[in-house]
Design an enzyme around this catalytic site. Structure first.
Site, short mmCIF file in Angstrom:
data_model
loop_
_atom_site.label_atom_id
_atom_site.label_comp_id
_atom_site.label_asym_id
_atom_site.label_seq_id
_atom_site.Cartn_x
_atom_site.Cartn_y
_atom_site.Cartn_z
N CYS A 138 -3.11 0.16 9.11
CA CYS A 138 -2.41 -1.13 9.05
C CYS A 138 -1.10 -1.05 9.84
CB CYS A 138 -2.11 -1.53 7.60
SG CYS A 138 -3.57 -1.96 6.62
N CYS A 174 -11.49 -10.06 21.14
CA CYS A 174 -10.75 -9.35 20.10
C CYS A 174 -9.47 -8.74 20.64
CB CYS A 174 -11.62 -8.27 19.45
SG CYS A 174 -12.20 -7.02 20.63
N TYR A 200 -23.35 -10.22 26.09
CA TYR A 200 -22.90 -9.22 25.10
C TYR A 200 -23.31 -9.72 23.71
CZ TYR A 200 -19.73 -8.69 29.12
OH TYR A 200 -19.20 -8.60 30.38
N CYS A 229 0.83 -1.21 0.00
CA CYS A 229 0.00 0.00 0.00
C CYS A 229 0.86 1.25 0.00
CB CYS A 229 -0.91 0.00 1.23
SG CYS A 229 -1.93 1.49 1.36
#
Length: 443
Positions: free
Chosen positions: A93, A396, A301, A82
């Site tokens: 990123c 996560c 959740y 990129c």
């Protein structure tokens, strides 16, 4: 305080350093000759680089820095595909400069370090083989980038140009294309438009349907532009007064698919960003829990209800599921999505407040998918007190997962298995699924 004792900014200072191990957050650790700790981005373990300080003062515990010159490169280094990746550019990123396999190894090292430091668990004790699994279709050669991001929030500069924010900054890097954006996002052409008076434009491309959506956040006092994009799209607006999301035109929701069911996700609500994520995580959770007909399960959740729906399918007519979710719109969606399951109930509120009020003293299975901060000690203790035969923890953030696994260990539960999935390629993020069972049963 004398001038000599005043702290000085070290931003802009340069150090030649040998780069050490990866750390949680998309950087590696290095030390200067005088012993200062640097968190260095855009580098890899084992490299020799010149690092330029981006944050920190003379009395800071550590400094943040970018590798601006690579003197001795790692064999895992590639040229970033990129053009907007690199020091001082887009912050979206973290690992564009690393081979895909190396990215997954680095993520695995982060998980192992967090488990040991925060939970006192080795990979073996966590039931993990040390691998980080790519999503189906993401295993690409070096130099190719998976187009996985189905939701992209573009920041808009004062001239109305779309871009992405720089690392730890409100500054904007204008872009004409985001390489990790899913085709459904790219085909909208957000970056080609002018967005006067807007602060952000979020593009959403459902993978379960052809639904496309943009969520506009105007600057204070800003008026909405006429939205004319390259594909049909519904438009939502974030209100300045209350932060609520309101429909401008088109559907107020998108339709997603997971585990063979269609889910309504309203008003820009949460859905996993990677196209394969929902099915990947449901499969891992169900394989780990092995639900049985007639069991009682909790989905904490629960969002719009994907785990509750998957559980209800497998528990049958005599089983029951209680979901708890704090966001009002997500609760409305979950109730709509699961209306065909009479033995599924969705309660609105914070888990730590609602769960004690349910009167439930025991259950068979628990799924929890808490926000990035984790569930916390109080909630973990309450869950452990329900004597579930298995608990699935979807995370996560490996640091929050490790902290909570430590609390579960104190409360009598240990990991049976842990699986880690690279559902955020090119970034430092990942998803983990830990399956827990009572320690007494495991020994």
């Amino acid at each position: 305080m004398t001038e000599q004792n005043e702290k000085q900014s070290l931003v802009g200072e340069e150090y030649e350093v040998e780069v050490g191990p990866v750390a949680h957050g998309g950087h590696c650790i290095a030390r200067t000759a005088d012993g200062r700790v640097l968190f260095v981005r855009h580098t890899l373990p084992g490299e020799k680089v010149i690092a330029k300080v981006t944050e920190g003062e003379s009395d800071s515990r550590f400094l943040r820095a970018d590798a601006i010159t690579v003197l001795d490169a790692s064999k895992d280094r590639v040229e970033a595909p990129c053009p907007y990746a690199g020091p001082g550019k887009c912050g979206g990123c973290d690992w564009q400069h690393a081979k895909p396999g190396a990215q997954r190894r680095l993520k695995g090292e982060v998980v192992a370090e967090q488990l040991l430091r925060l939970a006192g668990l080795t990979p073996e004790e966590a039931g993990w083989d040390g691998t980080v699994m790519p999503a189906e279709g993401d295993k690409l050669p070096a130099g190719q980038v998976p187009q996985w991001r189905t939701r992209v929030q573009f920041a808009i500069d004062e001239d109305g140009n779309a871009g992405l924010r720089k690392h730890r900054s409100h500054d904007i890097e204008p872009v004409d294309h985001c390489m990790i954006a899913a085709p459904g996002v790219s085909e909208l052409g957000i970056e080609k438009q002018d967005w006067p008076q807007m602060a952000t434009v979020e593009a959403i491309a459902a993978t379960g349907s052809q639904d496309r959506q943009v969520v506009l956040t105007p600057r204070p006092g800003g008026r909405l532009p006429l939205v004319e994009l390259d594909k049909p799209v519904s438009v939502l607006r974030v209100e300045e007064k209350d932060g609520g999301v309101h429909r401008v035109h088109g559907r107020p929701f998108v339709r997603e698919r997971a585990d063979g069911r269609t889910y309504r996700v309203g008003m820009g609500g949460f859905w996993q960003v990677h196209p394969q994520a929902a099915d990947t995580l449901i499969k891992a959770v169900m394989q780990g829990l092995m639900p049985r007909k007639g069991e009682m399960a909790l989905d904490l959740y629960c969002g719009v209800g994907i785990f509750a729906g998957a559980l209800a399918e497998r528990l049958g007519e005599t089983g029951a599921v209680l979901g708890i979710e704090s966001t009002k719109r997500a609760v409305e969606d979950a109730r709509h999505n699961l209306a065909d399951f009479p033995r599924v109930r969705i309660e609105q509120g914070k888990v730590e407040q609602i769960l004690p009020k349910t009167g439930i003293t025991e259950c068979d299975l628990v799924v929890l998918d808490p926000p990035r901060a984790g569930a916390g000690k109080q909630t973990v203790r309450h869950i452990a007190g329900l004597s579930a035969r298995r608990i699935a923890y979807v995370a996560c953030d490996p640091a929050a997962l490790a902290r909570d696994l430590g609390y579960f260990k104190e409360a009598g539960y240990k990991p049976r298995t842990l699986r880690v999935f690279d559902l955020f390629p090119m970034t430092h993020h990942m998803e983990c699924v830990a399956i827990l069972e009572p320690i007494a049963k495991a020994t």
